[in-house]
Enzyme design. Structure first.
Site, short mmCIF file in Angstrom:
data_model
loop_
_atom_site.label_atom_id
_atom_site.label_comp_id
_atom_site.label_asym_id
_atom_site.label_seq_id
_atom_site.Cartn_x
_atom_site.Cartn_y
_atom_site.Cartn_z
N GLY A 42 5.05 -24.63 16.64
CA GLY A 42 4.57 -23.08 16.48
C GLY A 42 3.63 -22.78 17.40
N GLN A 101 -10.67 -5.31 7.03
CA GLN A 101 -11.87 -6.04 6.52
C GLN A 101 -13.02 -5.71 7.93
OE1 GLN A 101 -11.24 -10.14 5.77
NE2 GLN A 101 -8.98 -9.64 5.47
N HIS A 135 -8.09 2.05 10.62
CA HIS A 135 -8.60 2.49 9.23
C HIS A 135 -9.83 3.10 8.94
CE1 HIS A 135 -8.82 1.69 5.14
NE2 HIS A 135 -9.74 0.92 5.33
N ASP A 174 -7.55 8.79 -0.96
CA ASP A 174 -8.85 7.91 -1.14
C ASP A 174 -10.08 8.62 -0.32
OD1 ASP A 174 -8.57 6.52 1.23
OD2 ASP A 174 -7.63 4.86 0.24
N LYS A 197 -10.03 6.61 -5.65
CA LYS A 197 -9.33 5.47 -5.82
C LYS A 197 -10.26 4.41 -6.05
CE LYS A 197 -7.54 2.87 -2.49
NZ LYS A 197 -6.83 2.61 -1.34
N ARG A 199 -9.99 -0.11 -6.76
CA ARG A 199 -9.53 -1.15 -6.73
C ARG A 199 -10.06 -2.17 -7.62
NH1 ARG A 199 -5.20 -1.35 -3.39
NH2 ARG A 199 -5.12 -0.24 -1.26
N THR A 228 1.47 -2.27 0.25
CA THR A 228 2.29 -2.34 -1.10
C THR A 228 2.79 -0.92 -1.66
OG1 THR A 228 0.52 -2.07 -2.54
CG2 THR A 228 0.97 -4.19 -1.42
N GLY A 230 1.10 0.69 -3.35
CA GLY A 230 0.17 1.03 -4.51
C GLY A 230 -0.62 2.23 -4.56
C1 R5P Z 1 -7.14 1.53 2.13
O1 R5P Z 1 -8.17 2.06 2.01
C2 R5P Z 1 -6.08 2.20 3.12
O2 R5P Z 1 -6.30 3.48 3.69
C3 R5P Z 1 -4.75 2.29 2.16
O3 R5P Z 1 -4.79 3.27 1.25
C4 R5P Z 1 -4.43 0.79 1.73
O4 R5P Z 1 -4.42 0.02 2.66
C5 R5P Z 1 -2.86 1.02 1.50
O5 R5P Z 1 -2.39 -0.14 0.87
P1 R5P Z 1 -1.50 -0.31 -0.37
O6 R5P Z 1 -0.27 0.66 0.02
O7 R5P Z 1 -1.03 -1.74 -0.68
O8 R5P Z 1 -1.94 0.51 -1.57
#
Ligand code: R5P
Length: 327
Positions: A42, A101, A135, A174, A197, A199, A228, A230
């Protein structure tokens, strides 16, 4: 055999070769010849197959899944170019993995986004970084080398301006996206709605508040990345509950599209999911309402300007509807 270098060469890692090729085509050049192999255990091997002494080298590599392999591959490519005496090495990282992160939200958490910056710049030796829609903008400060932070927002704005939709509202899904969504709203001359939002757990998103008037409006949600799906699923539900038209547009720079994302987004209330090609979307994840805009002209122009020491900030100009944009 190779086109003239004009002093710069573009090399591609394995994460997004189509984007790298497109960038090279836009600049009327060919990609640098890089030998990339995996050993049986790898381990990654990288060596340029052409002379890079004195060259201004650009390495295109998104650190998308498989995130760790792609980071390591990028670091090893940079190391190989450094040891081969490239004059300057720019890591072109259209999608910067681990960006979520970027701070400690709880005791004993790592700041992995900083660690990745150290791997690329301090350990491997990148001289410069180009990236898109981080991000968190503060990640730029994790690098002690020049960092050009580009954005796809003007490109999205142009896309929606051309659609000439009536009664739109831009939505931040968010708190972290408010600034970017506000900019898109400015470009589109539209009001802004902010969705809050929380989590409860990693990979779970829950909407607590919606601030804005959505009655009969067509929402355009701006998101930096879709993992994902979500966050967007929860946001779409909340917008519909607050009277938005079941004609929702989503603009997201980075289509990571893991696990249930496609299933969550492929629903009739979502008119379009507009993403860029910072991350390749394999055929099995493409669905009829997905639109992929190419970021290659923007990156190519940034590379050209960096090489010629021209201003990169000119690439942030706001879009104009009657003036065909380049990016
Ligand atoms: C988080 O704050 C990012 O801006 C996205 O909202 C998030 O990472 C999206 O992840 P998922 O599609 O899993 O909700």
């Amino acid at each position: 055999m190779y086109l003239p270098t004009e002093g710069y060469r573009i090399f591609a890692g394995t994460s997004n070769p189509d984007l790298a090729r497109e960038i090279a085509e836009y600049l009327h050049t060919s990609l640098g010849q890089m030998r990339l192999e995996r050993f049986s255990d790898g381990e990654i091997y990288a060596a340029s197959e052409e002379n890079v002494r004195g060259v201004d080298a650009f390495v295109v590599q998104s650190t998308c899944p498989p995130v760790n392999d792609n980071i390591m591959e990028l670091a090893i490519i940079i190391d190989s170019l450094k040891r081969a005496s490239a004059e300057r090495i720019t890591a072109v990282v259209p999608y910067y993995g681990y960006a979520r992160q970027e701070k400690k939200d709880a005791p004993r958490e790592p700041i992995a986004a900083r660690l990745v910056a150290d791997i690329l710049a301090t350990a491997a030796g990148a001289d410069r970084v180009v990236t898109i829609d981080l991000h968190a903008g503060a990640i730029q400060g994790f690098f002690r080398i020049p960092t050009d932070h580009l954005t796809a927002l003007p490109m999205f704005a142009n896309y929606f301006l051309r659609k000439r939709l009536e009664g739109i509202t831009v939505v931040a899904p968010d708190a972290g996206r408010v600034k970017a969504a506000e900019k898109l709203a400015d470009y589109l001359n539209a009001p802004l709605t902010v969705v809050y939002k929380r989590r409860p757990h990693h990979q779970e998103a829950e909407v607590t508040h919606v601030v804005g008037d959505l009655e009969g409006q067509i929402p355009i949600i701006y998101e930096d990345m879709i993992a994902t799906g979500g966050t967007l699923e929860a946001c779409v539900e909340a917008l519909l509950d607050h009277g938005a038209k079941p004609e929702i547009y989503i603009a997201a720079t980075h289509p990571i599209l893991t696990g249930p994302a496609v299933k969550r987004l492929n629903r009739r209330e979502i008119a379009e999911v507009v993403v860029t090609n910072t991350i390749p979307v394999p055929p099995e994840k493409r669905f009829p309402r997905l639109r992929i805009l190419s970021i290659a002209p923007l990156l190519a122009e940034a590379i050209r300007r960096i090489h010629h020491n021209e201003s990169v900030s000119a690439l942030f100009k706001p879009p104009m509807v009657n003036n065909e944009p380049m990016y």
